[in-house]
Design a protein around this motif. Structure first.
Motif, PDB file in Angstrom:
ATOM      1  N   UNK A 264       7.020 -80.112  69.975  1.00  0.00           N
ATOM      2  CA  UNK A 264       6.463 -80.371  71.290  1.00  0.00           C
ATOM      3  C   UNK A 264       5.407 -79.381  71.762  1.00  0.00           C
ATOM      4  N   UNK A 265       5.185 -78.282  71.026  1.00  0.00           N
ATOM      5  CA  UNK A 265       4.198 -77.292  71.460  1.00  0.00           C
ATOM      6  C   UNK A 265       2.797 -77.860  71.317  1.00  0.00           C
ATOM      7  N   UNK A 266       2.038 -77.849  72.392  1.00  0.00           N
ATOM      8  CA  UNK A 266       0.668 -78.352  72.348  1.00  0.00           C
ATOM      9  C   UNK A 266      -0.124 -77.750  73.489  1.00  0.00           C
ATOM     10  N   UNK A 405     -17.049 -76.996  73.268  1.00  0.00           N
ATOM     11  CA  UNK A 405     -16.245 -76.829  72.059  1.00  0.00           C
ATOM     12  C   UNK A 405     -14.787 -77.096  72.410  1.00  0.00           C
ATOM     13  N   UNK A 406     -14.048 -77.592  71.440  1.00  0.00           N
ATOM     14  CA  UNK A 406     -12.671 -78.020  71.686  1.00  0.00           C
ATOM     15  C   UNK A 406     -11.755 -77.379  70.648  1.00  0.00           C
ATOM     16  N   UNK A 407     -10.653 -76.827  71.129  1.00  0.00           N
ATOM     17  CA  UNK A 407      -9.631 -76.235  70.265  1.00  0.00           C
ATOM     18  C   UNK A 407      -8.289 -76.814  70.715  1.00  0.00           C
ATOM     19  N   UNK A 408      -7.685 -77.634  69.861  1.00  0.00           N
ATOM     20  CA  UNK A 408      -6.460 -78.359  70.231  1.00  0.00           C
ATOM     21  C   UNK A 408      -5.299 -77.882  69.370  1.00  0.00           C
ATOM     22  N   UNK A 409      -4.316 -77.257  70.014  1.00  0.00           N
ATOM     23  CA  UNK A 409      -3.064 -76.962  69.328  1.00  0.00           C
ATOM     24  C   UNK A 409      -2.257 -78.244  69.343  1.00  0.00           C
ATOM     25  N   UNK A 410      -2.297 -78.955  68.242  1.00  0.00           N
ATOM     26  CA  UNK A 410      -1.698 -80.278  68.176  1.00  0.00           C
ATOM     27  C   UNK A 410      -0.265 -80.183  67.678  1.00  0.00           C
ATOM     28  N   UNK A 411       0.600 -81.087  68.125  1.00  0.00           N
ATOM     29  CA  UNK A 411       1.955 -81.117  67.559  1.00  0.00           C
ATOM     30  C   UNK A 411       1.882 -81.434  66.071  1.00  0.00           C
ATOM     31  N   UNK A 412       2.784 -80.877  65.309  1.00  0.00           N
ATOM     32  CA  UNK A 412       2.838 -81.188  63.883  1.00  0.00           C
ATOM     33  C   UNK A 412       3.110 -82.674  63.706  1.00  0.00           C
ATOM     34  N   UNK A 413       2.245 -83.349  63.004  1.00  0.00           N
ATOM     35  CA  UNK A 413       2.387 -84.797  62.837  1.00  0.00           C
ATOM     36  C   UNK A 413       1.751 -85.189  61.506  1.00  0.00           C
ATOM     37  N   UNK A 414       1.975 -86.412  61.141  1.00  0.00           N
ATOM     38  CA  UNK A 414       1.386 -86.884  59.892  1.00  0.00           C
ATOM     39  C   UNK A 414      -0.128 -86.953  60.049  1.00  0.00           C
TER      40      UNK A 414
END
Length: 827
Positions: A264-266, A405-414
């Motif tokens: 859930x970290x994002x 500029x965009x920096x996205x901490x995305x949830x681990x996903x496929x």
């Protein structure tokens, strides 16, 4: 030495965001050093900062981490003070603090000291900056420390964020690579490294590229005399260095997550890099744009359709250089990212072209101010005073959606992710041009203005006639030396179950409200502990009650969301944070009724009405207070807790609870932590070689003063760490606490800076409110605030004797104090 402008010292201080009554002066010495002195009469500490205009972007390509290694090596001894760890020992004996940091362009060292120790502290600081000793054996040991630190930080999302950020930088630029420094990037040839450190230091640590900043209660003239005398000994001039080149590639975006992402970290960062010179000449205009973005309107717009825990706007983003940046969380999926991106870009365009009010100067964070100010000074040739009218149109092209500029901490996903070899960071390109549609704009929360009588400020603190459901006090027990704002505090009993989740949801609900309050010069604080939840509002009296009513309306009876703060920092830091949040024993916490405190009697009626309404809400929710019984809500501290696996290191922390919550025992625990800390570090790191982190820290939480003995190791097993801590306490606890009367008095003098009159209005209100809560929980018969909390602390400190400290150390060594283990081991 010349004053940097024609404005007066007090006006210069006001423009720089210092508290009323402060004076500020800046000068450049003959050797090129920039010095700044800030006289803040209410400060208890003297803060000293030395900053150098060199960071990891200035390192040689074949020795990444050299600037960070040099920062560590500064503490290995200097010509005038040759002992390794000498500064830590000296500062600790005086009850002070120290730390250092290296970022992309600046290295800084900072000390917090009692004012009487300022002159010697400055002498030690300057000597370590000017004349460090690079003994190869000690350098080799420090490389191993950096190796352990690097391995430990692989569990910290902050390291992976910087690694992913490099994907947005130009090929061949130093910013594209990780500069944490480790055994592979620095090598193991200690003699060669010592020589490279010497060359790097000689080239960069020159007065023309350095700054010394001092903030504290000492008179401005005395501060300047000390800064001038010691600063003159720094090496003259500055060796020309190649100018730093533009780091950024073409606008784009990157999605990333650590190798083991937290469920859930994002988070989403949007930033607009700016040319340094233009950003420096448009400081006020950029601050006004940032203030408009953070006035509560953008937060309300986003919250209308999505969850939003955090929206921060800053002109000082970590690792980005000169930029305007927004940080938002959570951002669980692509659709949310696109909606946020479109909405934020539209809000920035509106804020950039609209007529903006001058942003109000917020209350200074006295710890952060000298560090932030020092980091702006090295290498600068001229500072532009605030308030000068400058043309901002040249910056508008840099703030368009096309430059984002965009920096996205995305949830681990496929999906198809790439992996950075050195850190294991997972990443992939992410479009930065939005295909989404901006959400309909909403106005910030409205804080109603209520007419008031003229405040005569003569209210004597007293308890108003009791209500069967609550207790209410009014009056101002103490005043700051400058104008004290009006304040209103409310507290009520709540279950400790779901405490973190409930507070997280409450802060989420009040995000737009807190931003709108700050824009109007008010502050809102929402808190909670084992004694219950509370709110504090302070600032302008005409909107105070409106702010409190809206904040109460946002309070959730029960949380529907999990805690929203993902784990960050070293594992040892995460365990130490548990000392401030875990529930203490019920006899220490005490039961607490509903209660309130208003500083102005005119607000008493509104406070009564709010407490009545709150009582109805609490009684209307079935079983809301069922969790407040001792057995269900406040567990015993004894036992063992395991932190969920979050990294590759083993960590053990022994939590030790104080006998009670009296000022006497709080001071004894503080003193014991001071006596043990340096020896504990040496035992665990140098003698046993266990790992990067070894510390003893004092903490407080809702009626439970406590100590934490923590060690983080990349190789030692949990049983070994536990045994090492236990051995230290049984073998050294008493000896280290066996002080002569003279040593005890010296350490007590060092702690005086913790016990004095509050430094800020916010601290004054918080201390008085917590003292009232403690008084109500203990059912004390004496009047509240008698004596004032800081006076009680000072009296208790003055009355301590060395034999009391030794008795406490004996109890700890014999296991007579209540203890609990906190442990972490890898999966």
């Amino acid at each position: 030495m010349n004053h940097p402008s024609t404005i007066s010292d007090d006006e210069f201080a006001r423009h720089a965001g210092l508290p009323p009554g402060s004076r500020l002066r800046e000068a450049r010495l003959a050797n090129g050093l920039t010095v700044t002195a800030a006289e803040v009469p209410d400060a208890r500490w003297q803060r000293l900062v030395g900053a150098v205009n060199v960071g990891y972007l200035d390192e040689p390509d074949d020795c990444r981490g050299l600037a960070h290694l040099l920062e560590h090596a500064l503490f290995l001894g200097s010509a005038g003070f040759p002992g390794a760890g000498e500064l830590a020992r000296w500062v600790g004996q005086r009850g002070g603090r120290y730390n250092a940091r290296t970022d992309e362009t600046v290295t800084e060292v900072h000390l917090h000291l009692p004012p009487a120790d300022t002159d010697e502290g400055l002498a030690r600081l300057v000597d370590m900056l000017a004349r460090p000793r690079f003994e190869p054996g000690l350098v080799a040991h420090e490389v191993e420390v950096l190796e352990a630190e690097f391995r430990a930080r692989l569990a910290d999302p902050a390291l992976h964020r910087l690694a992913a950020l490099g994907r947005l930088c130009r090929e061949g630029h130093p910013a594209r690579h990780s500069h944490a420094g480790n055994r592979n990037t620095l090598g193991t040839d200690a003699s060669r490294l010592a020589a490279r450190l010497t060359d790097f230091h000689d080239h960069h640590y020159r007065a023309g590229l350095m700054a010394l900043v001092m903030l504290g209660p000492l008179p401005l003239e005395a501060q300047l005399e000390q800064l001038t005398r010691h600063g003159a000994t720094l090496p003259t001039g500055a060796v020309p260095s190649p100018p730093r080149t533009w780091r950024w590639a073409q606008p784009g975006g990157v999605a990333w997550h650590p190798p083991a992402a937290s469920p859930g970290a994002s988070a989403l960062e949007l930033f607009w890099p700016l040319p340094e010179e233009q950003a420096a000449t448009h400081t006020d205009w950029l601050a006004a744009v940032a203030a408009r973005l953070a006035d509560g309107g953008l937060a309300a717009t986003l919250q209308a359709t999505m969850e939003l825990d955090r929206l921060e706007v800053t002109l000082e983003p970590v690792g980005l250089g000169s930029a305007l940046a927004l940080s938002l969380a959570p951002t669980p999926d692509e659709e949310t990212v696109q909606a946020m991106l479109a909405t934020c870009c539209a809000a920035l365009e509106q804020a950039s072209v609209a007529t903006l009010p001058a942003p109000s100067v917020s209350a200074a964070d006295l710890d952060a101010w000298p560090r932030r100010y020092a980091r702006q000074l090295p290498g600068s040739t001229e500072r532009i005073p605030r308030g000068e009218a400058l043309e901002e149109s040249s910056l508008l092209p840099w703030l368009t959606p096309q430059q984002c500029r965009l920096l996205w901490q995305a949830p681990a996903a496929s999906g198809r992710w790439k992996t950075l070899t050195e850190t294991g960071t997972r990443w992939r390109p992410q479009p930065s041009l939005s295909e989404g549609v901006a959400l309909p704009s909403r106005a910030p929360p409205d804080l109603c203005v209520r007419p008031r009588r003229e405040d005569t400020d003569t209210t004597t603190p007293r308890e108003l006639p009791r209500n069967e459901q609550f207790r209410l006090w009014c009056g101002k027990p103490a005043r700051m030396r400058d104008t004290t704002p009006t304040s209103l505090c409310l507290g009520w009993p709540t279950p400790t179950s779901q405490l973190g989740a409930r507070l997280c949801q409450w802060r989420q609900n009040t995000l737009p409200l807190r931003q709108a309050a700050l824009e109007r010069g008010l502050q809102l604080s929402c808190g909670g502990d084992a004694r219950g939840d509370w709110l504090i509002v302070s600032g302008g009296a005409d909107r105070l009650c409106s702010l409190a009513e809206l904040a109460l309306a946002c309070w959730p009876e029960q949380a529907t969301l999990p805690p929203c703060d993902p784990p960050t920092g070293l594992l040892a830091q995460r365990l130490l944070s548990q000392l401030e949040t875990s529930a203490p024993r019920v006899e220490q916490a005490g039961a607490l009724p509903m209660l309130g405190w208003v500083s102005d009697e005119q607000d008493a009626g509104a406070a009564r009405a709010m407490l009545d309404c709150l009582a109805e809400r609490l009684s209307a929710v079935p079983n809301l207070m069922a969790g407040t019984t001792p057995h269900e809500a406040r567990e015993e501290i004894d036992g063992t807790r395991w932190l969920p696996p979050q990294g590759n290191d083993h960590v053990a922390m022994l939590e030790v609870a104080g006998p009670d919550d009296t000022p006497r025992n709080r001071w004894l625990l503080c003193l014991l932590a001071q006596c043990h800390d340096a020896a504990f570090q040496h035992e665990m790191r140098q003698r046993r070689g266990l790992g990067y982190v070894a510390a003893v820290r004092y903490r407080e939480a809702s009626g439970a003063p406590r100590l934490g003995y923590v060690v983080q190791s990349p190789h030692a097993e949990i049983d070994g760490l536990r045994q090492a801590i236990a051995d230290f306490l049984t073998q050294q606890s008493e000896a280290l606490a066996c002080l002569t009367a003279a040593e005890m008095e010296r350490r007590k003098r060092g702690l005086v800076a913790y016990a004095g009159y509050p430094e800020t209005q916010t601290e004054t209100i918080a201390q008085l409110w917590q003292a009232l809560r403690r008084h109500a929980a203990m059912k004390n018969a004496s009047p509240p605030w008698q004596p004032l909390p800081w006076e009680a602390e000072s009296q208790a400190l003055a009355a301590l004797h060395a034999d009391s400290l030794l008795d406490l150390a004996k109890d700890l060594a014999a296991g007579r104090l209540v203890q609990r283990w906190w442990l972490h081991q890898p999966r």
